[in-house]
Scaffold this active site. Structure first.
Site, PDB file in Angstrom:
ATOM      1  N   HIS A 167      40.819  34.375  37.304  1.00 11.54           N
ATOM      2  CA  HIS A 167      40.962  34.058  38.718  1.00 11.54           C
ATOM      3  C   HIS A 167      40.762  32.564  38.976  1.00 11.54           C
ATOM      4  O   HIS A 167      40.370  31.813  38.079  1.00 11.54           O
ATOM      5  CB  HIS A 167      39.991  34.901  39.553  1.00 11.54           C
ATOM      6  CG  HIS A 167      38.539  34.701  39.203  1.00 11.54           C
ATOM      7  ND1 HIS A 167      37.818  33.598  39.591  1.00 11.54           N
ATOM      8  CD2 HIS A 167      37.687  35.488  38.495  1.00 11.54           C
ATOM      9  CE1 HIS A 167      36.577  33.701  39.147  1.00 11.54           C
ATOM     10  NE2 HIS A 167      36.463  34.844  38.461  1.00 11.54           N
ATOM     11  N   CYS A 183      33.960  36.723  33.906  1.00 10.53           N
ATOM     12  CA  CYS A 183      35.389  36.539  34.160  1.00 10.53           C
ATOM     13  C   CYS A 183      35.853  35.194  33.598  1.00 10.53           C
ATOM     14  O   CYS A 183      35.064  34.405  33.108  1.00 10.53           O
ATOM     15  CB  CYS A 183      35.682  36.608  35.648  1.00 10.53           C
ATOM     16  SG  CYS A 183      35.555  38.291  36.285  1.00 10.53           S
TER      17      CYS A 183
END
Lengths: 217, 313
Positions: A167, A183
């Site tokens: 992201h 992440c």
């Protein structure tokens, strides 16, 4: 080990010192010819002074010999690089930030879906301890303040969402660090670039090394 | 009855109804590049030089031997020995293994850049902590290396080898799918980082990167005792493998019945002499260049007309 570092210095200027250990990134300072640790404070100072992350973490086309097909993503969390394979043994290399405690995972997954200005839903334990997060318990709408940034790729194993994502970020200085929660984060410009190039279904290989080994695989 | 004979009979029935059908030879096609391309080459040569129809049948390597035994398939393009020796022995009445074999190897490999950066030469060097440290990615003091997916029987033996050579204490042995291991070699090569890994040939990685095989003493059966995990929970402690793998060979195989029915074809199969380089090229063309096995076979035939002329004499 010294020979290795000087080779890396010549080639790169930036290395994650022999490891993907948290906060072990070092950068080579040409003015003092010394390796200095690249931590969040230095990263912020660097970003302010230069208006961007160190050159090696900026998006660039590199030589990359692989049998993987164009369109495949290879993530080297240790070196804080994400490669998008191009034809003719080239790849676009992007700088990334990775998990604070390392990935704790490695494997072959695929882009299950992707989203523009994704909604962020804080994990239940974060909602419980942090009143700021609590107001977004049902999801924080996408936008400039949303921690997932401009785009998100949801990584699936088969048809199952792995909960891992690639992201964007609201902290562009954090690329090159081990700072996110499991992440893979990229600068918004870069994640938008990747979004426009990568199809749903693309193969994603997260390498098994360094940080990926901390929690066992 | 061989597949060839049976298709003649079906062909004979069809003959009454219409156009003549040529005899059909069935070539089995295991699912890896050199076998796929070799099967295609054999098929094309049989059609062109021996006037038979050819059908390629995708099928697993071990299953293929059973299919030859049942008369469903005539030719196996790539029988690996000693890996499949027990199956070949089981089907000795129906399957013939051609005499010529291509030599294949397995062992440990590294990149030229790694050799230059670390000075590593031999498998035994990995037992030195200062050498192993070059391959450490997680700062636990041990290096990391891929030894194959857990499902490969060779990966278990690589653990025995690590123990026997002494690098089980200095290196963390990683099991992961081959695609992941290859991608980590690609990433290491892109940055000139040290990497060491289990390797086997023929394999496209030898054409993709500048690969150096680590030296070790030649295979000595006296140093190899492999206890199966299924037979002994302490298999690792009770096993030893302190020299190189025994070299493997892969051969073309065919139905014994074909020797009676089509001696000229069998003579051709016995003359085929592919090399390790041929197989590596096939693997590279299919895996890395993404070309279809059929197209790779056409290109190979165009480049090797003289060899084919020799083999079909």
């Amino acid at each position: 080990m010294k020979r290795m570092l000087s080779r890396a210095a010549a080639a790169l200027g930036v290395v994650a010192l022999s490891a993907g250990i948290a906060h072990a990134t070092q950068i080579f300072d040409p003015s003092t010819r010394a390796w200095v640790s690249y931590d969040p404070k230095r990263a912020i100072d660097y970003y302010r002074a230069h208006g961007g992350v160190p050159a090696d973490f900026r998006r660039q086309v590199v030589k990359f010999r692989t049998a993987e097909k164009p369109g495949t993503i290879i993530i080297d969390g240790n070196r804080h690089f994400l490669y998008l394979v191009l034809p003719n043994f080239q790849a676009i290399r992007y700088g990334i930030g990775v998990g604070r405690d390392g990935f704790g995972w490695a494997g072959i997954v695929r882009v299950g879906r992707k989203a523009e200005w994704p909604t962020w839903t804080p994990p239940a334990e974060m909602v419980a301890r942090d009143p700021n997060s609590a107001k977004y318990a049902n999801g924080m709408p996408g936008g400039p303040d949303n921690p997932l940034g401009a785009r998100a790729f949801y990584l699936y194993e088969g048809n199952r969402d792995t909960i891992y994502r690639i992201h964007g970020t609201t902290e562009p200085w954090s690329i090159g660090l081990d700072i996110s929660s499991g992440c893979i984060r990229m600068n918004n410009d870069d994640v938008i670039d990747l979004f426009n190039r990568v199809e749903v279904g693309a193969k994603v290989i997260v390498l098994m090394q360094g940080a990926a080994l901390y929690k066992g695989v | 009855m061989s597949a060839w004979v049976r298709s003649i009979l079906t062909g004979a029935c069809a003959l009454a109804a219409g156009p003549a059908l040529a005899a059909t030879v069935v070539v089995g096609v295991p699912a890896w590049p050199s076998a796929e391309v070799t099967a295609s080459i054999i098929g094309k040569v049989l059609e062109e030089h021996y006037g038979v129809a050819v059908r390629l049948r995708p099928i697993g390597s071990m299953e293929l031997l059973g299919a030859i035994d049942r008369g469903e398939v005539d030719i196996h393009p790539e029988i690996w020995l000693p890996n499949l020796q027990s199956f070949v022995d089981d089907y000795a009445k129906s399957v013939v293994v051609a005499d010529y074999g291509v030599t294949a190897m397995q062992g440990l490999c590294t990149t030229r850049d790694t050799v230059e950066a670390t000075g590593i030469k031999s498998v035994g060097d990995l037992a030195k902590p200062e050498m192993a440290a070059y391959f450490d990615t997680d700062e636990d003091g041990k290096g990391e290396m891929w030894i194959g997916p857990a499902s490969w029987s060779s990966a278990r033996i690589e653990r025995v080898r690590a123990k026997s050579y002494g690098y089980a204490d200095t290196m963390m042995l990683l099991n992961m799918p081959e695609d992941m291991a290859m991608a980590s070699i690609d990433a290491a090569a892109a940055l000139g980082q040290p990497v060491v890994f289990y390797c086997y040939s023929p394999h496209y990685v030898f054409a993709l990167h500048d690969i150096v095989r680590l030296e070790e003493p030649p295979h000595d059966p006296a140093t190899w005792t492999i206890v199966q995990a299924e037979d002994d929970p302490a298999w690792l402690a009770h096993s030893t493998a302190a020299s190189a793998w025994e070299p493997s060979h892969f051969h073309i195989g065919y139905a014994r019945a074909l020797a009676d029915d089509q001696p000229a074809i069998v003579a051709f199969l016995q003359h085929i002499a592919l090399t390790e380089d041929d197989a590596a090229m096939m693997s590279y063309a299919v895996h890395v260049e993404g070309r279809a096995p059929d197209a790779v076979a056409d290109a190979w035939l165009a480049d090797n007309k003289e060899r084919i002329e020799e083999w079909v004499k």
